[in-house]
Motif scaffolding. Sequence first.
Motif, PDB file in Angstrom:
ATOM      1  N   PRO A 122      37.044  -5.016  31.930  1.00  0.00           N
ATOM      2  CA  PRO A 122      36.688  -3.628  31.590  1.00  0.00           C
ATOM      3  C   PRO A 122      37.184  -3.207  30.202  1.00  0.00           C
ATOM      4  O   PRO A 122      36.451  -2.551  29.453  1.00  0.00           O
ATOM      5  N   VAL A 123      38.420  -3.586  29.869  1.00  0.00           N
ATOM      6  CA  VAL A 123      38.963  -3.247  28.554  1.00  0.00           C
ATOM      7  C   VAL A 123      38.133  -3.910  27.461  1.00  0.00           C
ATOM      8  O   VAL A 123      37.778  -3.281  26.454  1.00  0.00           O
ATOM      9  N   LEU A 124      37.789  -5.175  27.658  1.00  0.00           N
ATOM     10  CA  LEU A 124      37.002  -5.901  26.669  1.00  0.00           C
ATOM     11  C   LEU A 124      35.606  -5.292  26.530  1.00  0.00           C
ATOM     12  O   LEU A 124      35.090  -5.139  25.409  1.00  0.00           O
ATOM     13  N   ALA A 125      34.992  -4.914  27.647  1.00  0.00           N
ATOM     14  CA  ALA A 125      33.657  -4.313  27.620  1.00  0.00           C
ATOM     15  C   ALA A 125      33.668  -2.999  26.849  1.00  0.00           C
ATOM     16  O   ALA A 125      32.776  -2.735  26.030  1.00  0.00           O
ATOM     17  N   LEU A 126      34.665  -2.170  27.089  1.00  0.00           N
ATOM     18  CA  LEU A 126      34.765  -0.893  26.364  1.00  0.00           C
ATOM     19  C   LEU A 126      34.989  -1.125  24.876  1.00  0.00           C
ATOM     20  O   LEU A 126      34.424  -0.428  24.039  1.00  0.00           O
ATOM     21  N   SER A 127      35.820  -2.116  24.552  1.00  0.00           N
ATOM     22  CA  SER A 127      36.134  -2.393  23.156  1.00  0.00           C
ATOM     23  C   SER A 127      34.924  -2.919  22.399  1.00  0.00           C
ATOM     24  O   SER A 127      34.677  -2.536  21.251  1.00  0.00           O
ATOM     25  N   LEU A 128      34.129  -3.783  23.046  1.00  0.00           N
ATOM     26  CA  LEU A 128      32.983  -4.399  22.374  1.00  0.00           C
ATOM     27  C   LEU A 128      31.787  -3.458  22.246  1.00  0.00           C
ATOM     28  O   LEU A 128      31.054  -3.513  21.268  1.00  0.00           O
ATOM     29  N   THR A 129      31.585  -2.605  23.252  1.00  0.00           N
ATOM     30  CA  THR A 129      30.329  -1.844  23.316  1.00  0.00           C
ATOM     31  C   THR A 129      30.476  -0.351  23.058  1.00  0.00           C
ATOM     32  O   THR A 129      29.504   0.311  22.687  1.00  0.00           O
ATOM     33  N   GLY A 130      31.671   0.214  23.291  1.00  0.00           N
ATOM     34  CA  GLY A 130      31.818   1.662  23.158  1.00  0.00           C
ATOM     35  C   GLY A 130      31.043   2.423  24.222  1.00  0.00           C
ATOM     36  O   GLY A 130      30.698   3.593  24.025  1.00  0.00           O
ATOM     37  N   CYS A 131      30.777   1.794  25.358  1.00  0.00           N
ATOM     38  CA  CYS A 131      30.024   2.461  26.423  1.00  0.00           C
ATOM     39  C   CYS A 131      30.905   3.484  27.133  1.00  0.00           C
ATOM     40  O   CYS A 131      32.125   3.517  26.952  1.00  0.00           O
TER      41      CYS A 131
END
Length: 236
Positions: A122-131
């Motif tokens: 989840p942390v990586l997804a938020l960091s990569l996409t800004g979703c």
Amino acid sequence: PGQAFPLARVLAGYAPVSATFFKYKAAVIHHYVGKIREALREQDQVQRNGDFSEWCRQLHRLATLCAQLRRVQGLQRKHLLAQTGQSSAKLKTKRYAVRRMPANWRTTVVDQARADKKHYLPVLALSLTGCRPSEVGGMALRYESGQVLIKINGRKVTDKNGQPTREFSIDAAQVPIDLLRILSSLPSVTLNDLTTEAQRDTFRMYLKRLGRNLWPESNVTLSPILFRHQMATDLV
């Protein structure tokens, strides 16, 4: 006559927060500059027409507008605060928080989540996409020809606003090698994290504690939505 300039009273209401005060002061100045330009064009036309009385009226209008503009330009925030007995206040928005985070804070948080072996994806997804945090659940990722293809199911979607899905790609060079290994061995990966409010609450508490441990002197609370605001700041 005998009364304070009305705009001074209006702008005094915005004086405690500097960003808000200067934004509205600039808007008022822009308004008067536009009015002065319009008046100059009109008086020029009247002068060519030879209408002396109308020309005098236009000159008086110009003088009034210029005096009002100078008065607005001369308004000082510190003087308005002193006159109204108000004190300066800080604007605690997410943009305010982003400006006070270290430049590489996202990388630090991703590395720490990897080391903790907790909430890493989840942390990586938020960091990569800004979703949005609520969009992490159901996010699909796959690796293809040196690109990580990402599909996000949108939230806040109505008949008039929002996108049901967003699809884009990220250069694989920007993606951590451990995630690339996972994606290289599977057709695709769908995140099942943060799908319930309980999971999102746990995730928020984890980030809050993590932020306090990493930056104990900071007055900024590390939260999931901060990743989105940082992405927006980067894009701007």
